[in-house]
Design a protein around this motif. Sequence first.
Motif, PDB file in Angstrom:
ATOM      1  N   LEU A  59       0.903  -1.160   0.134  1.00  0.00           N
ATOM      2  CA  LEU A  59       0.068  -0.181  -0.125  1.00  0.00           C
ATOM      3  C   LEU A  59       1.080   1.261  -0.072  1.00  0.00           C
ATOM      4  O   LEU A  59       0.592   2.334  -0.767  1.00  0.00           O
ATOM      5  N   VAL A  60       1.947   1.259   0.828  1.00  0.00           N
ATOM      6  CA  VAL A  60       2.717   2.367   0.920  1.00  0.00           C
ATOM      7  C   VAL A  60       3.632   2.759  -0.481  1.00  0.00           C
ATOM      8  O   VAL A  60       3.674   3.893  -0.972  1.00  0.00           O
ATOM      9  N   ALA A  61       3.892   1.542  -0.974  1.00  0.00           N
ATOM     10  CA  ALA A  61       4.522   1.664  -2.394  1.00  0.00           C
ATOM     11  C   ALA A  61       3.264   2.460  -3.349  1.00  0.00           C
ATOM     12  O   ALA A  61       3.686   3.229  -4.149  1.00  0.00           O
ATOM     13  N   ASP A  62       2.170   1.880  -3.359  1.00  0.00           N
ATOM     14  CA  ASP A  62       1.105   2.700  -4.156  1.00  0.00           C
ATOM     15  C   ASP A  62       1.120   4.164  -3.826  1.00  0.00           C
ATOM     16  O   ASP A  62       0.733   5.090  -4.664  1.00  0.00           O
ATOM     17  N   VAL A  63       1.125   4.262  -2.615  1.00  0.00           N
ATOM     18  CA  VAL A  63       0.769   5.937  -2.021  1.00  0.00           C
ATOM     19  C   VAL A  63       1.889   6.519  -2.730  1.00  0.00           C
ATOM     20  O   VAL A  63       1.683   7.845  -3.253  1.00  0.00           O
ATOM     21  N   ILE A  64       3.188   6.246  -2.490  1.00  0.00           N
ATOM     22  CA  ILE A  64       4.379   6.881  -2.924  1.00  0.00           C
ATOM     23  C   ILE A  64       4.309   7.030  -4.586  1.00  0.00           C
ATOM     24  O   ILE A  64       4.671   8.025  -5.181  1.00  0.00           O
ATOM     25  N   ALA A  65       3.869   6.152  -5.245  1.00  0.00           N
ATOM     26  CA  ALA A  65       3.713   6.079  -6.675  1.00  0.00           C
ATOM     27  C   ALA A  65       2.549   6.826  -7.208  1.00  0.00           C
ATOM     28  O   ALA A  65       2.369   7.028  -8.297  1.00  0.00           O
ATOM     29  N   GLY A  66       1.587   7.229  -6.195  1.00  0.00           N
ATOM     30  CA  GLY A  66       0.432   8.078  -6.637  1.00  0.00           C
ATOM     31  C   GLY A  66      -0.911   7.328  -7.014  1.00  0.00           C
ATOM     32  O   GLY A  66      -1.630   7.805  -7.684  1.00  0.00           O
ATOM     33  N   LEU A  67      -0.650   6.013  -6.824  1.00  0.00           N
ATOM     34  CA  LEU A  67      -2.004   5.438  -7.054  1.00  0.00           C
ATOM     35  C   LEU A  67      -2.966   5.410  -6.038  1.00  0.00           C
ATOM     36  O   LEU A  67      -2.523   5.694  -4.992  1.00  0.00           O
ATOM     37  N   PRO A  68      -4.186   5.272  -6.447  1.00  0.00           N
ATOM     38  CA  PRO A  68      -5.268   5.368  -5.329  1.00  0.00           C
ATOM     39  C   PRO A  68      -5.345   4.355  -4.346  1.00  0.00           C
ATOM     40  O   PRO A  68      -4.832   3.176  -4.809  1.00  0.00           O
ATOM     41  N   VAL A  69      -5.509   4.489  -3.019  1.00  0.00           N
ATOM     42  CA  VAL A  69      -5.541   3.194  -2.212  1.00  0.00           C
ATOM     43  C   VAL A  69      -6.841   3.374  -1.503  1.00  0.00           C
ATOM     44  O   VAL A  69      -7.394   4.347  -1.223  1.00  0.00           O
ATOM     45  N   ARG A  70      -7.170   2.350  -0.935  1.00  0.00           N
ATOM     46  CA  ARG A  70      -8.213   2.136   0.159  1.00  0.00           C
ATOM     47  C   ARG A  70      -7.846   2.053   1.631  1.00  0.00           C
ATOM     48  O   ARG A  70      -6.764   1.212   1.817  1.00  0.00           O
ATOM     49  N   PRO A  71      -8.342   2.880   2.234  1.00  0.00           N
ATOM     50  CA  PRO A  71      -8.029   2.478   3.785  1.00  0.00           C
ATOM     51  C   PRO A  71      -8.297   0.975   4.361  1.00  0.00           C
ATOM     52  O   PRO A  71      -9.461   0.354   3.639  1.00  0.00           O
ATOM     53  N   ARG A  72      -7.547   0.493   5.163  1.00  0.00           N
ATOM     54  CA  ARG A  72      -7.846  -0.637   5.610  1.00  0.00           C
ATOM     55  C   ARG A  72      -7.740  -0.862   7.075  1.00  0.00           C
ATOM     56  O   ARG A  72      -6.913  -0.358   7.723  1.00  0.00           O
ATOM     57  N   ARG A  73      -8.693  -1.540   7.621  1.00  0.00           N
ATOM     58  CA  ARG A  73      -8.694  -1.886   9.195  1.00  0.00           C
ATOM     59  C   ARG A  73      -8.553  -3.261   9.158  1.00  0.00           C
ATOM     60  O   ARG A  73      -8.516  -4.123   8.489  1.00  0.00           O
ATOM     61  N   VAL A  74      -7.822  -3.754  10.411  1.00  0.00           N
ATOM     62  CA  VAL A  74      -7.480  -4.835  10.904  1.00  0.00           C
ATOM     63  C   VAL A  74      -8.379  -5.889  11.590  1.00  0.00           C
ATOM     64  O   VAL A  74      -8.778  -5.181  12.605  1.00  0.00           O
ATOM     65  N   VAL A  75      -8.570  -7.064  11.417  1.00  0.00           N
ATOM     66  CA  VAL A  75      -9.207  -7.871  12.262  1.00  0.00           C
ATOM     67  C   VAL A  75      -8.196  -8.867  12.943  1.00  0.00           C
ATOM     68  O   VAL A  75      -8.617  -9.627  13.873  1.00  0.00           O
ATOM     69  N   GLY A  76      -7.119  -9.047  12.717  1.00  0.00           N
ATOM     70  CA  GLY A  76      -5.943  -9.577  13.385  1.00  0.00           C
ATOM     71  C   GLY A  76      -6.203 -11.028  13.226  1.00  0.00           C
ATOM     72  O   GLY A  76      -6.091 -11.848  14.255  1.00  0.00           O
TER      73      GLY A  76
END
Lengths: 545, 545
Positions: free
Chosen positions: A303-320
């Motif tokens: 996800l962080v790679a997508d952010v740095i590359a300027g791609l749209p991302v979805r927030p994500r919560r964790v269920v663990g």
Amino acid sequence: MKVVIVGGVAGGMSAATRLRRLDETAHIVVFERGGHVSFANCGLPYYAGGVIEDRDALLLQTPESLAARFGLDVRVRTEVTAIDPVARTVTARDVRTGAEFTEPYDSLVLSPGASPIVPDIEGVERALVLRDVDDVDRLVAAVGDSATSAVIVGAGFIGVELAENLRRRNLDVSVVELADQVLAPLDPEMAAPVADELRANGVRLELGTQVTSIGAADVTLADGRVLPADVVVMAIGVRPEAGLAVAAGIATGPRGGIAVDDRMRTSAEHVYAVGDAVEKIDAISGQPGLVPLANPANRQGRLVADVIAGLPVRPRRVVGTAIVGVFSLMAAAVGWNEKRLRAAGRPYRAIHTHPQSHAGYYPGAEGMSLKLLVDPETDAILGAQGVGGDGVDKRIDVIATAMVGGIAASELADLELAYAPQFGSAKDPVNMLGYIADNLRVGTAATVQWHELPDLLAAGVVLVDVRTPDEFAAGSIPGAVNVELDELRSRLHELPDGELVVHCQVGQRGHTAARLLGQLGRSVRNLDGGYRTWQSAQVRVGEPV
Amino acid sequence: MKVVIVGGVAGGMSAATRLRRLDETAHIVVFERGGHVSFANCGLPYYAGGVIEDRDALLLQTPESLAARFGLDVRVRTEVTAIDPVARTVTARDVRTGAEFTEPYDSLVLSPGASPIVPDIEGVERALVLRDVDDVDRLVAAVGDSATSAVIVGAGFIGVELAENLRRRNLDVSVVELADQVLAPLDPEMAAPVADELRANGVRLELGTQVTSIGAADVTLADGRVLPADVVVMAIGVRPEAGLAVAAGIATGPRGGIAVDDRMRTSAEHVYAVGDAVEKIDAISGQPGLVPLANPANRQGRLVADVIAGLPVRPRRVVGTAIVGVFSLMAAAVGWNEKRLRAAGRPYRAIHTHPQSHAGYYPGAEGMSLKLLVDPETDAILGAQGVGGDGVDKRIDVIATAMVGGIAASELADLELAYAPQFGSAKDPVNMLGYIADNLRVGTAATVQWHELPDLLAAGVVLVDVRTPDEFAAGSIPGAVNVELDELRSRLHELPDGELVVHCQVGQRGHTAARLLGQLGRSVRNLDGGYRTWQSAQVRVGEPV
């Protein structure tokens, strides 16, 4: 664009390789303090135990392979010692030579992970931990040919995996755990079979106590007893490695992890963080927490790679979602457990079942216990646990998926799960959880939990065991009267007046009995999970029955 | 209240027992034409093969046990021959004595099931079918000690299960299938490994042909060849048993099943129907269809009891999850396959992967092939298929759950699935499907399917195999040039101008290669599923390679 990544395992390496696939021209530098990147950290206990024979199997990538395939500049044994978010540089040190240098960045990704907690007790400098390949090399060397005993401090996932694997090396193995149960993510009655399994395989389990000092070849417990310990391993938990970030003025969250937003951005511009070091948003509470697991780490790296590359991302919560193998058992959990719900004062319904891995009429079915926790107002799934043989992983994965998909507990009844007799049941264990949840939701069932039973019995409630006389004779709950389900209609007059609790072995016959009695005007509830759950709850401290 | 139920298996018996739990005073009568109720019909092939040794294991309940526990009035060998929806009566006949009688009802539940299709060919009266316990008794008797050969007509789920089980009895087994693949729910390239597995286990597989006549100890195929056949079993499919309903003027649907609404009500007042005989609403199309599977039948049985008892119910659409074991393989499917999507003219994206059941660094991982079908406009999951060893069932169950939960294909990347190295991967195969779906969705990947390759090559597209020279030498796609991924940057100049398709073994290295080449300005797509999928597609007719 130059991207510097601190930490070359899981999240860090996922970020690096994804970023390369998104940007062929970026200059990507990965600093790793240890000697290896992208190694199989979840495999370390199994290499220690000899299940994984070849050490090279742990090394999924090398700096050379990453350079060849992804054009990454990977530098192991290189520790980043400081970040200057204003100048956009990091200071790094070659661990072998001590030489320091400064590296500029356009974007910085922190993936430092979490470090094992080592308590400050006498002799602890001899204790090992298990985090990376260097650690497992030390452990294997310490076991060597001459060690005959080991003490593992902590009965969490790593602790029980190590116990199993050091038993494989024929050591005398003790596990010392401060809590009165193993595997904290599970509730005590679900963890009990795991404790039994450890003991049945020769592990000495010391619950509710702690190691107070470590000697040359032994450890001393709080009660003064001494356990043999040629090898001592600390496995009491991990804490996020936030020191580097904190020193740079980067904010941490309430649990001490690096605080990030849903794009993995820290409080410092152009600085991102992922993995075990960061706080993640819990899907149940919406609050940040620590979830040191491989899957979210990898996902965040991508996800962080997508952010740095300027791609749209979805927030994500964790269920663990997590799982551990313990000899012939597996134990898995997702979401919140009952302990946590009670501590938070959050209302819940608990459901226990003891199904078979596949249709009982087909040979080889293995038993398991499942637990589902449900929000009584919304019917939302709050968590689940499973322990047993084959197929526990499948059921927990299905429930974890249902949680993410917003499938309500009673809607688990509707899931179409693949059925052939060697793989499941026409009414799969997950469907059965849904049926029970639905009964509780609409009021066609009412249950009591094992921990409510003592108070109810003290208040004069009559407990009716509807199993067969043979089952009753083989072990029963003190105070229960035995009226077999199939004779219940004809022996109704034998039941005393007043409030009833019925129970069977696992809960199913009890449900039928409760329906029958309820419609005949009796006030009745069914003991959730039946005798099996009650029995597991009894043995959580002390010896297995 | 008096409820009459026609058919005492799956849906019918689920209705009866649930109704009893909801209403202790209802008079519940179950008529079953056969000799047994609530038997394990999915276990019949395994009893025939001796895997299930004890015939009683198939008989989950008996009329006596159901009377004792649930107060049910169960009458086997009793055929309902007519319904009078106005008088609210059924006419029933004791199959043994021929005696007819009339039974009134307040509510009537039809659960007659589906009957095996038997084609009208010469000698067919000798052919057996496999629907109930009487049938399997006949089959076991026919195999006896002297039969040495069997022909199974139809390579669907029952056909391949029977093939495996009759091989267990050391028969010479042939399977004859009109289609050019086994297991119609799968697409051909996914079914190919199943055909290989059957052949590898000594099953003679005759695809694309049919039996034209049945002799005393053989069968004749359309091309005149004769196969030995001491035993012949028809397993070409089932059709809903709607005759009783039709005769009573009850409406059927477009596929010939009894038409019901979402409360299982037929067109006749107070008459309900459930199970294999009814048409169910397909989750993808929203249209009624035939889905003869145990899970929906049981679910509908429970649902109709709730309706009759006045409880609220949820409408339920079906995704049709199914699985079959074939020797050491399992094959599973959910939703629509590619064949059906193409036939319906519905747009889709297909994704093929070939992951391992768990982390490759941990011993014992088994390979599998997965296929995901995605709506290119909405990113919705339209279907999935899996074939391979351990863990196929888990992945299909997770995807089936995701479909019901409305989880989009690319959101599969976000699922937290239980990971320890013996149970999965940090990036689970389901996550990987999501990653690929996400790449296709946002345009960071473009793929071609195996069946598009011939036209592309004919049009002059250059195919670049990025596997190692060793892999290339061991088998390659005609026309491919070999440039190993790790040398791609340095050997770019070797690639001819024009449009490129790259491929590797399973698709992953191909993706990295396509990203690299695309960013360097080349027009490039990746062959979905790589060499492995292409190869499976080649062998779907004829001998395995």
